[in-house]
Design an enzyme around this catalytic site. Structure first.
Site, PDB file in Angstrom:
ATOM      1  N   GLY A 113       0.878  -1.156   0.157  1.00 22.82           N
ATOM      2  CA  GLY A 113      -0.144  -0.083  -0.066  1.00 22.82           C
ATOM      3  C   GLY A 113       0.867   1.191   0.134  1.00 22.82           C
ATOM      4  O   GLY A 113       2.214   1.252   0.463  1.00 22.82           O
ATOM      5  N   CYS A 114       0.441   2.388  -0.421  1.00 19.81           N
ATOM      6  CA  CYS A 114       0.963   3.609  -0.614  1.00 19.81           C
ATOM      7  C   CYS A 114       1.702   4.137   0.900  1.00 19.81           C
ATOM      8  O   CYS A 114       2.659   4.461   1.089  1.00 19.81           O
ATOM      9  CB  CYS A 114       0.431   4.542  -1.342  1.00 19.81           C
TER      10      CYS A 114
END
Length: 307
Positions: A113-114
């Protein structure tokens, strides 16, 4: 050798940025479905099983469905959804933390995930080195450009110019928390407070540390030196230059696939702020997928990336 790549969900924000990075490269041949075939299960199944590599840019349930369509032992997968980030048998696609060889040899890779990328980049090496405790109740404050929310959020921000800040996940339990906890080896899930700002791309992830209250924690200088040593050989992750009295995230940020880390501290060393800056569409999504793909295909990991 030319590798066949099928991007399932190529019309989404992450997929489009991957296509942009791979399109000009002769090492890869993109398998493309027509508009009337993109949601056809038989057409997708055929493309998935024809490809050497499949990159899934889909919602979680659709990503699981796509993996279930594979009926051979040669197709390798990079999943950009949340579906497999803590799943057994999947290698976490953060080669700097998971190991370059582990990603290169993997048949199944889960794209980080970012927000998780920034948090894990800062915390995981320090917990491993014993400079931060694994049982501390960490907080993580972060802001992202609106492009990370997909087409609906992009349209909302671009249609409503009055939005200055959008806080969400107010009931906690954000979908990135399990990977943040697991990949850092933490006893407790971090308290994560994400927000979106009126910038198309870019991200700042921060972990405040009351070092004086943390038994066994290292000094700010030790934290800084540990991170610098851990990422010394990385062409993507680096320690940022001293910004002076302020750190800026500009709306005009150019696309980038790098990740920069900072350690700021009070004069007496009793408090510190760990900060990561990155492009949420770069190392936070599409750039990370391409980096893993490069390794899996036996190519230089930064090929086609903006670092």
């Amino acid at each position: 050798m030319t590798h066949r790549v099928f991007i399932d969900g190529a019309a989404g924000t992450t997929g489009l940025e991957i296509v942009e990075r791979l399109g000009p490269r002769p090492e890869f041949a993109l398998l493309v479905l027509g508009e009337d075939e993109r949601k056809n299960a038989d057409a997708r199944r055929a493309a998935i099983n024809t490809a050497d590599f499949v990159i899934l840019c889909l919602p979680d349930d659709a990503a699981r469905e796509a993996v279930a369509m594979i009926d051979n032992d040669t197709t390798r997968v990079i999943d950009a959804s949340t579906a497999h980030r803590v799943a057994p048998g999947w290698i976490y696609g953060f080669p700097e933390v998971s190991g370059i060889e582990a990603v290169a040899k993997a048949a199944r890779v889960s794209n980080p995930g970012c927000y998780s990328t920034g948090f894990i980049a800062l915390v995981a090496p320090l917990v491993r080195a014993g400079l931060l405790p694994a049982d501390w109740p960490y907080s993580c404050n972060a802001v992202s450009g609106y492009s990370g929310g997909g087409k609906a959020l992009i349209a909302r921000f671009e249609d409503d110019q009055d939005i200055a800040w959008r806080g969400y996940a107010l009931q906690l339990g954000h979908k990135h928390v399990p990977e943040m906890q697991q990949r850092c080896g933490l006893t407790l899930p971090p308290l994560f407070t994400p927000a979106v700002i009126p910038a198309h791309r870019g991200m700042v992830v921060e972990i405040p540390l009351p070092l004086a209250a943390m038994a066994g924690a290292g000094t700010p200088q030790q934290l800084r030196e540990c991170l610098a040593e851990f990422y010394a050989g990385s062409p993507v992750v680096r320690m940022g230059d001293d910004p002076g009295t302020e750190l800026l995230l500009r709306r005009s940020m150019a696309p980038s696939d790098r990740l920069e880390l900072f350690v700021f501290a009070s004069p007496d060393g009793s408090q510190a702020r760990l900060i990561a800056t990155l492009d949420n569409l770069g190392k936070g999504a599409s750039g990370a997928a391409v980096q893993s793909l490069n390794l899996m295909a036996g190519l230089p990991q930064t090929a086609g990336l903006r670092v």
